[in-house]
Write a protein that holds these residues in place. Sequence first.
Motif, PDB file in Angstrom:
ATOM      1  N   MET A 112      -1.108 -12.683  -4.462  1.00  0.00           N
ATOM      2  CA  MET A 112      -2.662 -12.954  -3.523  1.00  0.00           C
ATOM      3  C   MET A 112      -2.069 -13.918  -2.477  1.00  0.00           C
ATOM      4  O   MET A 112      -2.908 -13.998  -1.878  1.00  0.00           O
ATOM      5  CB  MET A 112      -4.029 -13.723  -4.472  1.00  0.00           C
ATOM      6  N   HIS A 113      -0.886 -14.261  -2.263  1.00  0.00           N
ATOM      7  CA  HIS A 113      -0.531 -15.183  -1.295  1.00  0.00           C
ATOM      8  C   HIS A 113       0.089 -14.326  -0.187  1.00  0.00           C
ATOM      9  O   HIS A 113       0.709 -14.740   0.763  1.00  0.00           O
ATOM     10  CB  HIS A 113       0.749 -16.157  -1.366  1.00  0.00           C
ATOM     11  N   TRP A 114       0.317 -13.071  -0.300  1.00  0.00           N
ATOM     12  CA  TRP A 114       0.617 -11.664   0.149  1.00  0.00           C
ATOM     13  C   TRP A 114      -0.190 -10.832   0.646  1.00  0.00           C
ATOM     14  O   TRP A 114      -0.331 -10.087   1.815  1.00  0.00           O
ATOM     15  CB  TRP A 114       2.145 -11.512  -0.191  1.00  0.00           C
ATOM     16  N   PHE A 115      -1.038 -10.408  -0.510  1.00  0.00           N
ATOM     17  CA  PHE A 115      -1.748  -9.169  -0.167  1.00  0.00           C
ATOM     18  C   PHE A 115      -3.030  -9.432   1.095  1.00  0.00           C
ATOM     19  O   PHE A 115      -3.172  -8.296   1.751  1.00  0.00           O
ATOM     20  CB  PHE A 115      -2.514  -8.031  -0.650  1.00  0.00           C
ATOM     21  N   PRO A 116      -3.501 -10.595   1.412  1.00  0.00           N
ATOM     22  CA  PRO A 116      -4.923 -10.672   1.633  1.00  0.00           C
ATOM     23  C   PRO A 116      -3.771 -10.811   3.762  1.00  0.00           C
ATOM     24  O   PRO A 116      -4.523 -10.754   3.873  1.00  0.00           O
ATOM     25  CB  PRO A 116      -5.256 -11.828   1.574  1.00  0.00           C
ATOM     26  N   LYS A 117      -2.883 -11.342   3.918  1.00  0.00           N
ATOM     27  CA  LYS A 117      -2.362 -11.024   5.085  1.00  0.00           C
ATOM     28  C   LYS A 117      -2.566  -9.776   5.603  1.00  0.00           C
ATOM     29  O   LYS A 117      -1.752  -9.878   6.329  1.00  0.00           O
ATOM     30  CB  LYS A 117      -0.500 -11.453   5.123  1.00  0.00           C
ATOM     31  N   HIS A 118      -2.616  -8.702   4.677  1.00  0.00           N
ATOM     32  CA  HIS A 118      -2.641  -7.653   4.945  1.00  0.00           C
ATOM     33  C   HIS A 118      -3.806  -6.419   5.075  1.00  0.00           C
ATOM     34  O   HIS A 118      -4.040  -5.537   4.742  1.00  0.00           O
ATOM     35  CB  HIS A 118      -0.874  -6.783   4.189  1.00  0.00           C
ATOM     36  N   GLY A 119      -4.683  -7.738   4.393  1.00  0.00           N
ATOM     37  CA  GLY A 119      -5.961  -7.266   4.748  1.00  0.00           C
ATOM     38  C   GLY A 119      -6.504  -6.589   3.463  1.00  0.00           C
ATOM     39  O   GLY A 119      -7.249  -5.361   2.963  1.00  0.00           O
ATOM     40  N   LYS A 120      -5.590  -6.798   2.263  1.00  0.00           N
ATOM     41  CA  LYS A 120      -5.626  -6.265   1.354  1.00  0.00           C
ATOM     42  C   LYS A 120      -6.167  -6.904  -0.149  1.00  0.00           C
ATOM     43  O   LYS A 120      -5.751  -8.462  -0.122  1.00  0.00           O
ATOM     44  CB  LYS A 120      -3.917  -5.309   0.315  1.00  0.00           C
ATOM     45  N   SER A 121      -6.261  -6.303  -1.117  1.00  0.00           N
ATOM     46  CA  SER A 121      -6.615  -7.363  -2.147  1.00  0.00           C
ATOM     47  C   SER A 121      -6.133  -7.236  -3.582  1.00  0.00           C
ATOM     48  O   SER A 121      -5.838  -5.817  -3.732  1.00  0.00           O
ATOM     49  CB  SER A 121      -8.221  -8.584  -2.417  1.00  0.00           C
ATOM     50  N   MET A 122      -6.179  -7.633  -4.558  1.00  0.00           N
ATOM     51  CA  MET A 122      -6.130  -6.713  -6.238  1.00  0.00           C
ATOM     52  C   MET A 122      -7.760  -5.761  -6.033  1.00  0.00           C
ATOM     53  O   MET A 122      -7.179  -4.402  -6.868  1.00  0.00           O
ATOM     54  CB  MET A 122      -6.360  -7.954  -7.146  1.00  0.00           C
ATOM     55  N   ASP A 123      -8.801  -6.132  -5.542  1.00  0.00           N
ATOM     56  CA  ASP A 123      -9.928  -5.381  -6.033  1.00  0.00           C
ATOM     57  C   ASP A 123      -9.524  -3.996  -4.690  1.00  0.00           C
ATOM     58  O   ASP A 123     -10.267  -2.552  -5.546  1.00  0.00           O
ATOM     59  CB  ASP A 123     -10.772  -5.963  -5.178  1.00  0.00           C
ATOM     60  N   THR A 124      -8.840  -3.657  -4.038  1.00  0.00           N
ATOM     61  CA  THR A 124      -8.542  -3.083  -2.964  1.00  0.00           C
ATOM     62  C   THR A 124      -7.653  -2.409  -3.821  1.00  0.00           C
ATOM     63  O   THR A 124      -7.547  -0.789  -3.525  1.00  0.00           O
ATOM     64  CB  THR A 124      -8.212  -3.127  -1.430  1.00  0.00           C
ATOM     65  N   PHE A 125      -6.614  -2.626  -3.633  1.00  0.00           N
ATOM     66  CA  PHE A 125      -5.254  -2.440  -5.458  1.00  0.00           C
ATOM     67  C   PHE A 125      -5.951  -1.188  -6.476  1.00  0.00           C
ATOM     68  O   PHE A 125      -5.827  -0.162  -6.028  1.00  0.00           O
ATOM     69  CB  PHE A 125      -4.422  -3.289  -5.653  1.00  0.00           C
ATOM     70  N   ARG A 126      -6.881  -2.187  -7.174  1.00  0.00           N
ATOM     71  CA  ARG A 126      -7.450  -1.464  -8.553  1.00  0.00           C
ATOM     72  C   ARG A 126      -8.448  -0.346  -7.600  1.00  0.00           C
ATOM     73  O   ARG A 126      -8.678   0.998  -8.127  1.00  0.00           O
ATOM     74  CB  ARG A 126      -8.133  -2.419  -9.143  1.00  0.00           C
ATOM     75  N   SER A 127      -9.122   0.165  -6.749  1.00  0.00           N
ATOM     76  CA  SER A 127      -9.658   0.967  -6.316  1.00  0.00           C
ATOM     77  C   SER A 127      -8.856   2.450  -5.296  1.00  0.00           C
ATOM     78  O   SER A 127      -9.608   2.885  -6.055  1.00  0.00           O
ATOM     79  CB  SER A 127     -10.458   0.468  -4.988  1.00  0.00           C
ATOM     80  N   ASP A 128      -7.875   1.374  -4.566  1.00  0.00           N
ATOM     81  CA  ASP A 128      -6.808   2.577  -5.084  1.00  0.00           C
ATOM     82  C   ASP A 128      -6.006   3.548  -5.742  1.00  0.00           C
ATOM     83  O   ASP A 128      -5.871   4.695  -5.906  1.00  0.00           O
ATOM     84  CB  ASP A 128      -5.746   1.990  -4.145  1.00  0.00           C
ATOM     85  N   VAL A 129      -5.972   2.809  -7.008  1.00  0.00           N
ATOM     86  CA  VAL A 129      -5.465   3.488  -8.115  1.00  0.00           C
ATOM     87  C   VAL A 129      -6.339   4.480  -8.316  1.00  0.00           C
ATOM     88  O   VAL A 129      -6.784   5.292  -9.099  1.00  0.00           O
ATOM     89  CB  VAL A 129      -4.956   1.970  -9.182  1.00  0.00           C
ATOM     90  N   LYS A 130      -7.462   4.035  -8.567  1.00  0.00           N
ATOM     91  CA  LYS A 130      -9.259   4.675  -8.989  1.00  0.00           C
ATOM     92  C   LYS A 130      -8.960   5.771  -8.263  1.00  0.00           C
ATOM     93  O   LYS A 130      -8.552   7.258  -8.832  1.00  0.00           O
ATOM     94  CB  LYS A 130     -10.332   3.663  -8.438  1.00  0.00           C
ATOM     95  N   SER A 131      -8.677   5.611  -7.148  1.00  0.00           N
ATOM     96  CA  SER A 131      -9.119   7.142  -6.258  1.00  0.00           C
ATOM     97  C   SER A 131      -7.497   8.107  -6.598  1.00  0.00           C
ATOM     98  O   SER A 131      -7.763   9.353  -6.696  1.00  0.00           O
ATOM     99  CB  SER A 131      -8.698   6.944  -4.312  1.00  0.00           C
ATOM    100  N   GLY A 132      -6.329   7.462  -7.272  1.00  0.00           N
ATOM    101  CA  GLY A 132      -5.221   8.247  -7.055  1.00  0.00           C
ATOM    102  C   GLY A 132      -5.556   8.846  -8.413  1.00  0.00           C
ATOM    103  O   GLY A 132      -5.081  10.276  -8.380  1.00  0.00           O
ATOM    104  N   LEU A 133      -6.370   8.306  -9.385  1.00  0.00           N
ATOM    105  CA  LEU A 133      -5.990   8.424 -10.788  1.00  0.00           C
ATOM    106  C   LEU A 133      -7.014   9.837 -10.951  1.00  0.00           C
ATOM    107  O   LEU A 133      -7.318  10.760 -10.989  1.00  0.00           O
ATOM    108  CB  LEU A 133      -6.991   7.260 -12.333  1.00  0.00           C
ATOM    109  N   ALA A 134      -7.986   9.722  -9.908  1.00  0.00           N
ATOM    110  CA  ALA A 134      -9.477  10.666  -9.774  1.00  0.00           C
ATOM    111  C   ALA A 134      -8.576  11.778  -9.130  1.00  0.00           C
ATOM    112  O   ALA A 134      -9.098  13.031  -9.016  1.00  0.00           O
ATOM    113  CB  ALA A 134     -10.590  10.447  -8.771  1.00  0.00           C
ATOM    114  N   SER A 135      -7.940  12.115  -8.294  1.00  0.00           N
ATOM    115  CA  SER A 135      -6.968  12.756  -7.659  1.00  0.00           C
ATOM    116  C   SER A 135      -5.826  13.279  -8.080  1.00  0.00           C
ATOM    117  O   SER A 135      -5.334  14.807  -7.320  1.00  0.00           O
ATOM    118  CB  SER A 135      -6.740  12.432  -5.979  1.00  0.00           C
ATOM    119  N   ALA A 136      -5.251  13.044  -9.086  1.00  0.00           N
ATOM    120  CA  ALA A 136      -4.112  13.689  -9.722  1.00  0.00           C
ATOM    121  C   ALA A 136      -4.534  14.769 -10.065  1.00  0.00           C
ATOM    122  O   ALA A 136      -5.615  15.181 -10.652  1.00  0.00           O
ATOM    123  CB  ALA A 136      -3.989  12.709 -10.726  1.00  0.00           C
TER     124      ALA A 136
END
Length: 234
Positions: free
Chosen positions: A164-188
Amino acid sequence: MNLRKLILTNNACFKAGKTIIPKGIMVHSTGADNPWLKRYVGPDDGLLGKNQYNNHWNQEKPGGRQVCVHAFIGKLADGTIATYQTLPWNHRGWHAGGKANDTHIGFEICEDGLSDSTYFNKVYREAVELCVYLCKEFGLTEKDIICHSEGYKQGIASNHGDVMHWFPKHGKSMDTFRSDVKSGLASADPVETAAPKKYYRVQIGAFSIKANAETMLSKVKAAGFTDAFIKYSE
């Protein structure tokens, strides 16, 4: 995902030989301005490049520390991004500094200066794809993914701030990360299961005299139907 494997067999963690049943995934980042995989993974396999200081983690106690993770994400010698698996996925790693070692697969994203958005987006996407792969492999969901700092808040990891010292610098968080994983699982691609085979039998005739049945069987086999047979019934 560019997944490769170089198990850190000389690391004391690997030699300990303890295993776990993975119940989650913990995302780490290295905390050093060095995006090259060769800093942590070695020896050179022809893609990593040579570590001139030989301070990679494929040794008993890297830097005198008891540390080891299941994978690293970073740059190969040619500048492309890759993931290197460095422990068997069900091996107990030394990455969390707490109880999460007994339950979580842990991987490190190699940090750079934290300001290069091009590099960040590439390793972020690689990390998402790795988590999609691991979730499918071990029956997990995006809800089973945390970073080291979240693990500390849950009381299962040591006091680290990554990621969390890095992700927010690029507009990301662990919530967005988990959301992206969820999308990846749905499209797998769904796992395809083979349909059970069905067989249809054709009866050519019924004979009261065995010799006549055998004559017909010979004619049928001579015609190429080698699976033909005689079945006797009352």
